[in-house]
Design a protein around this motif. Sequence first.
Motif, PDB file in Angstrom:
ATOM      1  N   LEU A  21     -16.277 -39.122  -3.640  1.00  0.00           N
ATOM      2  CA  LEU A  21     -15.911 -38.046  -4.565  1.00  0.00           C
ATOM      3  C   LEU A  21     -17.056 -37.764  -5.533  1.00  0.00           C
ATOM      4  CD1 LEU A  21     -12.189 -38.914  -5.395  1.00  0.00           C
ATOM      5  CD2 LEU A  21     -13.046 -37.176  -3.814  1.00  0.00           C
ATOM      6  N   ASP A  22     -17.708 -38.797  -6.029  1.00  0.00           N
ATOM      7  CA  ASP A  22     -18.849 -38.608  -6.930  1.00  0.00           C
ATOM      8  C   ASP A  22     -19.948 -37.807  -6.228  1.00  0.00           C
ATOM      9  OD1 ASP A  22     -20.650 -39.299  -9.273  1.00  0.00           O
ATOM     10  OD2 ASP A  22     -21.707 -40.345  -7.665  1.00  0.00           O
ATOM     11  N   GLN A  23     -20.216 -38.146  -4.968  1.00  0.00           N
ATOM     12  CA  GLN A  23     -21.259 -37.431  -4.223  1.00  0.00           C
ATOM     13  C   GLN A  23     -20.891 -35.961  -4.021  1.00  0.00           C
ATOM     14  OE1 GLN A  23     -21.182 -36.249  -0.800  1.00  0.00           O
ATOM     15  NE2 GLN A  23     -23.351 -35.699  -0.758  1.00  0.00           N
ATOM     16  N   ARG A  24     -19.619 -35.697  -3.682  1.00  0.00           N
ATOM     17  CA  ARG A  24     -19.201 -34.312  -3.441  1.00  0.00           C
ATOM     18  C   ARG A  24     -19.152 -33.514  -4.754  1.00  0.00           C
ATOM     19  NH1 ARG A  24     -20.979 -32.424   0.250  1.00  0.00           N
ATOM     20  NH2 ARG A  24     -19.617 -30.621   0.001  1.00  0.00           N
ATOM     21  N   LEU A  25     -18.764 -34.147  -5.836  1.00  0.00           N
ATOM     22  CA  LEU A  25     -18.761 -33.460  -7.134  1.00  0.00           C
ATOM     23  C   LEU A  25     -20.172 -33.018  -7.506  1.00  0.00           C
ATOM     24  CD1 LEU A  25     -16.307 -35.828  -9.042  1.00  0.00           C
ATOM     25  CD2 LEU A  25     -15.884 -33.400  -8.577  1.00  0.00           C
ATOM     26  N   ARG A  26     -21.153 -33.877  -7.220  1.00  0.00           N
ATOM     27  CA  ARG A  26     -22.547 -33.509  -7.502  1.00  0.00           C
ATOM     28  C   ARG A  26     -23.032 -32.445  -6.526  1.00  0.00           C
ATOM     29  NH1 ARG A  26     -25.491 -37.484  -6.176  1.00  0.00           N
ATOM     30  NH2 ARG A  26     -24.013 -39.176  -5.773  1.00  0.00           N
ATOM     31  N   PRO A  31     -19.390 -29.017 -13.048  1.00  0.00           N
ATOM     32  CA  PRO A  31     -19.908 -29.369 -14.381  1.00  0.00           C
ATOM     33  C   PRO A  31     -19.676 -30.833 -14.720  1.00  0.00           C
ATOM     34  CG  PRO A  31     -18.742 -27.270 -14.450  1.00  0.00           C
ATOM     35  CD  PRO A  31     -18.537 -27.817 -13.075  1.00  0.00           C
ATOM     36  N   GLY A  32     -20.634 -31.410 -15.436  1.00  0.00           N
ATOM     37  CA  GLY A  32     -20.600 -32.837 -15.725  1.00  0.00           C
ATOM     38  C   GLY A  32     -19.341 -33.303 -16.422  1.00  0.00           C
ATOM     39  N   ASP A  33     -18.839 -32.510 -17.370  1.00  0.00           N
ATOM     40  CA  ASP A  33     -17.650 -32.943 -18.105  1.00  0.00           C
ATOM     41  C   ASP A  33     -16.432 -32.984 -17.195  1.00  0.00           C
ATOM     42  OD1 ASP A  33     -17.745 -30.181 -17.830  1.00  0.00           O
ATOM     43  OD2 ASP A  33     -16.706 -29.778 -19.712  1.00  0.00           O
ATOM     44  N   LYS A  34     -16.318 -32.005 -16.275  1.00  0.00           N
ATOM     45  CA  LYS A  34     -15.198 -32.003 -15.339  1.00  0.00           C
ATOM     46  C   LYS A  34     -15.311 -33.157 -14.354  1.00  0.00           C
ATOM     47  CE  LYS A  34     -13.522 -27.240 -15.141  1.00  0.00           C
ATOM     48  NZ  LYS A  34     -13.181 -26.117 -14.231  1.00  0.00           N
ATOM     49  N   ALA A  35     -16.520 -33.412 -13.860  1.00  0.00           N
ATOM     50  CA  ALA A  35     -16.731 -34.506 -12.914  1.00  0.00           C
ATOM     51  C   ALA A  35     -16.374 -35.843 -13.557  1.00  0.00           C
ATOM     52  CB  ALA A  35     -18.174 -34.513 -12.426  1.00  0.00           C
ATOM     53  N   ARG A  36     -16.789 -36.039 -14.800  1.00  0.00           N
ATOM     54  CA  ARG A  36     -16.477 -37.291 -15.493  1.00  0.00           C
ATOM     55  C   ARG A  36     -14.973 -37.438 -15.698  1.00  0.00           C
ATOM     56  NH1 ARG A  36     -21.227 -36.029 -18.184  1.00  0.00           N
ATOM     57  NH2 ARG A  36     -20.092 -34.895 -19.806  1.00  0.00           N
ATOM     58  N   GLU A 305      -7.148 -26.707 -19.454  1.00  0.00           N
ATOM     59  CA  GLU A 305      -8.263 -26.876 -18.533  1.00  0.00           C
ATOM     60  C   GLU A 305      -7.818 -26.603 -17.099  1.00  0.00           C
ATOM     61  OE1 GLU A 305     -11.881 -30.029 -17.706  1.00  0.00           O
ATOM     62  OE2 GLU A 305     -10.140 -30.629 -18.875  1.00  0.00           O
ATOM     63  N   PRO A 306      -8.454 -25.651 -16.416  1.00  0.00           N
ATOM     64  CA  PRO A 306      -8.024 -25.315 -15.056  1.00  0.00           C
ATOM     65  C   PRO A 306      -8.467 -26.361 -14.050  1.00  0.00           C
ATOM     66  CG  PRO A 306      -9.975 -24.039 -15.646  1.00  0.00           C
ATOM     67  CD  PRO A 306      -9.583 -24.837 -16.867  1.00  0.00           C
ATOM     68  N   GLY A 307      -7.681 -26.507 -12.978  1.00  0.00           N
ATOM     69  CA  GLY A 307      -8.064 -27.408 -11.912  1.00  0.00           C
ATOM     70  C   GLY A 307      -9.056 -26.745 -10.973  1.00  0.00           C
ATOM     71  N   PHE A 308      -9.564 -27.516 -10.030  1.00  0.00           N
ATOM     72  CA  PHE A 308     -10.490 -26.960  -9.044  1.00  0.00           C
ATOM     73  C   PHE A 308     -10.304 -27.690  -7.724  1.00  0.00           C
ATOM     74  CE2 PHE A 308     -12.672 -30.529 -10.942  1.00  0.00           C
ATOM     75  CZ  PHE A 308     -13.323 -31.128  -9.879  1.00  0.00           C
ATOM     76  N   ARG A 309     -10.729 -27.082  -6.645  1.00  0.00           N
ATOM     77  CA  ARG A 309     -10.597 -27.663  -5.311  1.00  0.00           C
ATOM     78  C   ARG A 309     -11.923 -28.246  -4.884  1.00  0.00           C
ATOM     79  NH1 ARG A 309     -11.238 -26.119   0.028  1.00  0.00           N
ATOM     80  NH2 ARG A 309     -11.999 -24.054  -0.577  1.00  0.00           N
ATOM     81  N   LEU A 310     -11.885 -29.468  -4.386  1.00  0.00           N
ATOM     82  CA  LEU A 310     -13.086 -30.128  -3.876  1.00  0.00           C
ATOM     83  C   LEU A 310     -13.060 -30.075  -2.355  1.00  0.00           C
ATOM     84  CD1 LEU A 310     -15.570 -31.719  -5.004  1.00  0.00           C
ATOM     85  CD2 LEU A 310     -14.347 -33.793  -4.332  1.00  0.00           C
ATOM     86  N   ASN A 311     -14.195 -29.704  -1.773  1.00  0.00           N
ATOM     87  CA  ASN A 311     -14.306 -29.590  -0.319  1.00  0.00           C
ATOM     88  C   ASN A 311     -15.181 -30.719   0.195  1.00  0.00           C
ATOM     89  OD1 ASN A 311     -14.574 -28.829   2.337  1.00  0.00           O
ATOM     90  ND2 ASN A 311     -15.212 -26.724   1.907  1.00  0.00           N
ATOM     91  N   LEU A 312     -14.661 -31.523   1.114  1.00  0.00           N
ATOM     92  CA  LEU A 312     -15.442 -32.621   1.693  1.00  0.00           C
ATOM     93  C   LEU A 312     -16.357 -32.129   2.806  1.00  0.00           C
ATOM     94  CD1 LEU A 312     -15.316 -35.811   1.142  1.00  0.00           C
ATOM     95  CD2 LEU A 312     -13.647 -34.395  -0.054  1.00  0.00           C
TER      96      LEU A 312
END
Length: 379
Positions: A21-26, A31-36, A305-312
């Motif tokens: 997840l950390d790799q995909r967020l980067r 944004p850094g604050d959302k990833a953290r 704060e809105p959510g977001f979708r992460l794509n693997l």
Amino acid sequence: MSVRTLPLLFLNLGGEMLYILDQRLRAQNIPGDKARKVLNDIISTMFNRKFMEELFKPQELYSKKALRTVYERLAHASIMKLNQASMDKLYDLMTMAFKYQVLLCPRPKDVLLVTFNHLDTIKGFIRDSPTILQQVDETFRQLTEIYGGLSAGEFQLIRQTLLIFFQDLHIRVSMFLKDKVQNNNGRFVLPVSGPVPWGTEVPGLIRMFNNKGEEVKRTEFKHGGNYVPAPKEGSFELYGDRVLKLGTNMYSVNRPVETHMSGSSKNLALRTQESIAPNPLAKEELNFLARLMGGMEIKKPSGPEPGFRLNLFTTDEEEEQAALTRPEELSYEVINIQATQDQQRSEELARIMGEFEIVERPRPSSSKGDDLLAMMDEL
């Protein structure tokens, strides 16, 4: 089967999940604050005190489907969302990475060092969150207390239990294929070189003794490998040099990772169907899920704060294609449990959990497992 395997399995798979997840967020430039926030929320839920109490109770391993249900809830413990195909890929990567680490452990006890490597890296994700750091350190102390005194035989049983859990999983991972540590059939290539397990000698020498225990003869042989003595034993302390690199973050350098179902995996679908595909109707397994999920005190995100979708996957098109082409017999129909419950629902779940564990009254027409599954479906 060891009843002490579940915490090690869960923590190591959870560590791999956080790495991915950390790799995909980067990679998706979140944004850094959302990833953290995502990582903090997931780690805080994962190391929740009540959750850990349930996890560390001696118990048998449950099916891949049951564990995957727990990880799906963990992955959705924050503002991030994954669709089915991405969740499938995430779980595939987690399981294959940890399977490889278990296979390569020089000695069974080293699976504990692999776990500590995961915890060390997780602490790096939350270095600015002292409260969550304390949760992780408390889990470390529990691991040391429970596993520190186990014998080599008990660790061998734990390793055997892990390998039985992974034995029919042969999913090809692009990173492993490129590094030539995995064959095209999804099976791993085990090295015949490198350090030998701590406390053992480099192979190549046979000693013969007489009936008095005195060495009388030595014979050397060619072992066909390139072995060296272990430099030192890894540290089992809270802070220290683990020596072993298994379990560290292999995604720290941004590398695209793909998974592919190998032909052998498809052929083994019928053999694995019992542990993957069917609903976990057994009373014990459902109670396990209910207790663990009851311990996951996930709070509703505060603020607008809105959510977001992460794509693997690299693109949305690849994700959609993966959802269409995944073998039906290996799909995971996960029990739908809302990840962000309000306080009323949390109290209701806790009440139901209490009822599960108190009595075993005879039911006229349906099994307790069916009733429990129905209750979980209603959440």
